[in-house]
Motif scaffolding. Structure first.
Motif, PDB file in Angstrom:
ATOM      1  N   VAL A  39       5.248 -13.163  40.819  1.00 55.01           N
ATOM      2  CA  VAL A  39       6.420 -12.711  40.076  1.00 55.01           C
ATOM      3  C   VAL A  39       5.905 -12.144  38.762  1.00 55.01           C
ATOM      4  N   PHE A  40       6.263 -10.908  38.495  1.00 54.32           N
ATOM      5  CA  PHE A  40       5.865 -10.261  37.239  1.00 54.32           C
ATOM      6  C   PHE A  40       7.072 -10.230  36.314  1.00 54.32           C
ATOM      7  N   VAL A  41       6.916 -10.823  35.114  1.00 53.77           N
ATOM      8  CA  VAL A  41       7.992 -10.829  34.125  1.00 53.77           C
ATOM      9  C   VAL A  41       7.641  -9.829  33.040  1.00 53.77           C
ATOM     10  N   ALA A  42       8.465  -8.807  32.905  1.00 54.19           N
ATOM     11  CA  ALA A  42       8.201  -7.737  31.937  1.00 54.19           C
ATOM     12  C   ALA A  42       8.725  -8.123  30.559  1.00 54.19           C
ATOM     13  N   PHE A  43       7.834  -8.075  29.578  1.00 58.59           N
ATOM     14  CA  PHE A  43       8.214  -8.330  28.190  1.00 58.59           C
ATOM     15  C   PHE A  43       8.098  -7.032  27.392  1.00 58.59           C
ATOM     16  N   PRO A  44       9.130  -6.662  26.641  1.00 62.86           N
ATOM     17  CA  PRO A  44       8.988  -5.525  25.738  1.00 62.86           C
ATOM     18  C   PRO A  44       8.133  -5.943  24.549  1.00 62.86           C
ATOM     19  N   GLY A  45       7.310  -5.040  24.039  1.00 63.80           N
ATOM     20  CA  GLY A  45       6.457  -5.368  22.901  1.00 63.80           C
ATOM     21  C   GLY A  45       6.260  -4.176  21.998  1.00 63.80           C
ATOM     22  N   ALA A  46       5.706  -4.435  20.807  1.00 64.94           N
ATOM     23  CA  ALA A  46       5.499  -3.372  19.826  1.00 64.94           C
ATOM     24  C   ALA A  46       4.446  -2.368  20.297  1.00 64.94           C
ATOM     25  N   LYS A  47       3.396  -2.866  20.964  1.00 65.43           N
ATOM     26  CA  LYS A  47       2.314  -1.994  21.410  1.00 65.43           C
ATOM     27  C   LYS A  47       2.452  -1.621  22.885  1.00 65.43           C
ATOM     28  N   PHE A  48       2.826  -2.593  23.717  1.00 68.25           N
ATOM     29  CA  PHE A  48       2.947  -2.350  25.142  1.00 68.25           C
ATOM     30  C   PHE A  48       4.291  -2.879  25.629  1.00 68.25           C
ATOM     31  N   ASP A  49       4.901  -2.153  26.528  1.00 70.52           N
ATOM     32  CA  ASP A  49       6.161  -2.576  27.121  1.00 70.52           C
ATOM     33  C   ASP A  49       5.914  -2.874  28.594  1.00 70.52           C
ATOM     34  N   GLU A  72      13.994   2.665  36.860  1.00 72.57           N
ATOM     35  CA  GLU A  72      14.029   3.713  37.884  1.00 72.57           C
ATOM     36  C   GLU A  72      12.839   3.579  38.834  1.00 72.57           C
ATOM     37  N   ASN A  73      13.103   3.723  40.115  1.00 70.24           N
ATOM     38  CA  ASN A  73      12.097   3.687  41.185  1.00 70.24           C
ATOM     39  C   ASN A  73      11.578   2.283  41.503  1.00 70.24           C
ATOM     40  N   LEU A  74      12.130   1.267  40.840  1.00 66.31           N
ATOM     41  CA  LEU A  74      11.783  -0.106  41.186  1.00 66.31           C
ATOM     42  C   LEU A  74      12.731  -0.556  42.293  1.00 66.31           C
ATOM     43  N   PRO A  75      12.214  -0.937  43.468  1.00 64.34           N
ATOM     44  CA  PRO A  75      13.076  -1.327  44.592  1.00 64.34           C
ATOM     45  C   PRO A  75      14.077  -2.414  44.187  1.00 64.34           C
ATOM     46  N   GLU A  76      15.336  -2.193  44.539  1.00 66.81           N
ATOM     47  CA  GLU A  76      16.385  -3.113  44.126  1.00 66.81           C
ATOM     48  C   GLU A  76      16.163  -4.521  44.654  1.00 66.81           C
ATOM     49  N   GLU A  77      15.611  -4.637  45.853  1.00 69.49           N
ATOM     50  CA  GLU A  77      15.431  -5.964  46.423  1.00 69.49           C
ATOM     51  C   GLU A  77      14.368  -6.779  45.677  1.00 69.49           C
ATOM     52  N   LYS A  78      13.501  -6.066  44.927  1.00 69.45           N
ATOM     53  CA  LYS A  78      12.472  -6.759  44.153  1.00 69.45           C
ATOM     54  C   LYS A  78      12.845  -6.906  42.680  1.00 69.45           C
ATOM     55  N   MET A  79      13.897  -6.251  42.248  1.00 69.45           N
ATOM     56  CA  MET A  79      14.246  -6.200  40.834  1.00 69.45           C
ATOM     57  C   MET A  79      15.234  -7.308  40.469  1.00 69.45           C
ATOM     58  N   ILE A  80      14.855  -8.116  39.487  1.00 67.50           N
ATOM     59  CA  ILE A  80      15.738  -9.152  38.950  1.00 67.50           C
ATOM     60  C   ILE A  80      15.988  -8.817  37.488  1.00 67.50           C
ATOM     61  N   VAL A  81      17.239  -8.563  37.144  1.00 63.16           N
ATOM     62  CA  VAL A  81      17.574  -8.168  35.784  1.00 63.16           C
ATOM     63  C   VAL A  81      18.014  -9.389  34.980  1.00 63.16           C
ATOM     64  N   CYS A  82      17.291  -9.646  33.897  1.00 67.14           N
ATOM     65  CA  CYS A  82      17.625 -10.720  32.954  1.00 67.14           C
ATOM     66  C   CYS A  82      17.459 -10.140  31.553  1.00 67.14           C
ATOM     67  N   PRO A  83      18.496 -10.113  30.745  1.00 64.27           N
ATOM     68  CA  PRO A  83      18.419  -9.456  29.433  1.00 64.27           C
ATOM     69  C   PRO A  83      17.376 -10.050  28.494  1.00 64.27           C
ATOM     70  N   ASP A  84      16.976 -11.292  28.726  1.00 74.22           N
ATOM     71  CA  ASP A  84      16.048 -11.978  27.825  1.00 74.22           C
ATOM     72  C   ASP A  84      14.857 -12.499  28.643  1.00 74.22           C
ATOM     73  N   SER A  85      13.687 -11.925  28.395  1.00 72.40           N
ATOM     74  CA  SER A  85      12.487 -12.323  29.148  1.00 72.40           C
ATOM     75  C   SER A  85      12.102 -13.766  28.859  1.00 72.40           C
ATOM     76  N   TYR A  86      12.325 -14.213  27.619  1.00 70.21           N
ATOM     77  CA  TYR A  86      12.016 -15.606  27.282  1.00 70.21           C
ATOM     78  C   TYR A  86      12.904 -16.557  28.082  1.00 70.21           C
ATOM     79  N   ARG A  87      14.187 -16.216  28.183  1.00 69.01           N
ATOM     80  CA  ARG A  87      15.098 -17.041  28.972  1.00 69.01           C
ATOM     81  C   ARG A  87      14.644 -17.086  30.424  1.00 69.01           C
ATOM     82  N   ALA A  88      14.184 -15.948  30.937  1.00 72.61           N
ATOM     83  CA  ALA A  88      13.700 -15.906  32.315  1.00 72.61           C
ATOM     84  C   ALA A  88      12.512 -16.844  32.508  1.00 72.61           C
ATOM     85  N   MET A  89      11.567 -16.820  31.580  1.00 71.11           N
ATOM     86  CA  MET A  89      10.395 -17.692  31.691  1.00 71.11           C
ATOM     87  C   MET A  89      10.786 -19.159  31.592  1.00 71.11           C
TER      88      MET A  89
END
Length: 460
Positions: A39-49, A72-89
């Protein structure tokens, strides 16, 4: 991390209909560590997103990708949307932790969290397989990573819980579900964001929210704020002290022997034990008492727990002793605040050496009390038998000025190079240097210059 069903691990982040029974073998926030079945959790950051790597993660075999917004282009079946990455972790960490039953000790407090965690680990490891928080992984990203290291054979865990605002300790504690809690003390760290020690006390007491009915809450009996706190009725307070002989556990007959401290630990429930810990300073005796209290009140053998305190090992740049061509350098520059500065100076006052040099840098995040706190630091240095005070940083100029007004020999440096030159010019074999400042002041850069050049000069 042991393999775990996606339906269990990601519960609460996506509809169960989207989640499969596929076993997840890794949770990562680092795009370089993506692998099949993770599972890859994407965190937005100042240098890398991390969102820039979301599609790549899916292509490389990630089972699911957690993002803050649709990509865009991320398969819907693999995409989990959570507004807060910290909350997800935190959700992932809590779901994973719920699958295991270690005896878990949660540690918080303004000063001494990491050292107390290391004492807890030293004791718990003597009784079975244990894990601990590594480095400074004590926030809403780091703590879930610690929980994800639990395995079926993990019997104990020492988990550090840090914070910068109200509510964070609550979320950490409810996710980790500790069996025992420790609050080391209530200091002035985070005064800039919380405003008062009363607010800091309230924030630290949030650790109780994850403790079960009847759980031991280990508290510093020498801290006036903790002594006056109204504690939740569901926890059982256990008090330790260096001063109060009616505390549940206290220390007496403290004696420094080289780089170790010997003392007698007196436990109202289990008797007295002679203890030796491989570190110095009264504050470290207090940290050892806290760890002993947590272990014994979880049912572990008292005599064995007391003996295991000797297995303690300091980490990072926390009171790390370095011998360099006849000069002792006490590297204590991982963090600094008024309480830890006072404790370090008290320890250093009796450290056996020819001359004592204190290299001190700014204490950060003190807000409106910064000026007065640094002035008080200057007064403390002038009363601590320091032969020379070297300061660095704009806030520490107040400490230097106050110390000088009180008769202390003082030098204020404006660069790491200047710090190294002052030390190279003044120190002699047999001397000792205490180095302490907030992590952001990076005093290790000055030390690296000194370490590189002092042996050559000492040999002249």
């Amino acid at each position: 991390m042991q393999p775990i069903s996606a339906k269990i691990l990601l519960a609460g982040l996506a509809p169960q209909s989207q989640l499969s029974d596929e076993e997840i073998t890794l949770v990562t926030t680092d795009s370089r560590k993506i692998q099949a079945g993770c599972v890859f959790v994407a965190f937005p950051g100042a240098k890398f997103d991390g969102h820039d790597f979301a599609v790549q993660a899916a292509e490389q075999g990630a089972a699911y990708v957690v993002v803050n917004h649709p990509v865009e282009n991320l398969p819907e079946e693999k995409m989990i949307v959570c507004p807060d990455s910290y909350r997800a972790m935190m959700t992932i960490g809590a779901n994973y932790r719920n699958q295991f039953t270690p005896k878990l000790v949660g540690i918080t407090g303004s000063v001494g969290k990491t050292t107390t965690k290391e004492f807890c680990y030293a004791v718990l490891s003597a009784f079975g397989n244990a894990i601990k928080t590594e480095g400074n992984q004590n926030n809403e990203l780091g703590m879930p990573n610690t929980l994800l290291r639990l395995e079926a054979n993990t019997q104990f865990a020492a988990v550090e819980m840090g914070m910068s605002n109200r509510g964070e300790i609550s979320r950490l504690s409810r996710a980790a579900r500790p069996d025992a809690g420790i609050i080391t003390c209530i200091g002035v760290s985070h005064m800039e964001t919380l405003g008062s020690r009363e607010n800091i006390l309230a924030a630290k007491l949030e650790i109780c929210e994850g403790l079960p009915e009847g759980a031991p809450l280990v508290l510093n009996g020498d801290d006036m704020y903790l002594r006056g706190a109204k504690l939740p009725s569901h926890v059982k307070p256990v008090w330790f002290s260096l001063q109060d002989t009616v505390a549940d556990v206290y220390a007496k007959n403290l004696q420094q022997v080289g780089d170790s401290t010997n003392f007698v630990l007196v436990d109202a429930e289990n008797g007295s034990f002679t203890v030796s810990i491989p570190t110095i300073g009264k504050h470290n005796v207090a940290n050892a008492l806290a760890a002993y209290c947590a272990a014994t009140r979880l049912g572990l053998d008292a005599e064995k727990a007391a003996e295991a305190l000797s297995n303690f090992r300091q980490t990072g740049m926390r009171q790390h002793m370095v011998e360099c061509a006849g000069v002792t350098v006490i590297e204590d520059c991982y963090n600094a605040n008024p309480d830890s500065m006072k404790a370090a100076l008290e320890m250093f006052r009796t450290y056996p050496c020819k001359h004592r040099f204190a290299l001190l840098a700014d204490m950060l995040e003190l807000g409106e009390i910064s000026q007065s706190a640094h002035e008080e630091l200057g007064r403390q240095v002038s009363a601590s038998d320091v032969d020379c005070l070297i300061t660095y940083g704009s806030a520490c100029e107040a400490a230097a000025k106050t110390a000088a007004e009180n008769g202390q020999e003082t030098v204020h440096a404006s660069s790491y190079r200047e710090i190294a030159d002052i030390l190279l010019e003044r120190v002699q074999p047999g001397d000792a240097i205490l180095v302490k400042g907030s992590r952001g002041m990076a005093l290790e850069k000055a030390l690296s210059l000194f370490y590189a050049e002092w042996p050559l000069k000492a040999a002249e």
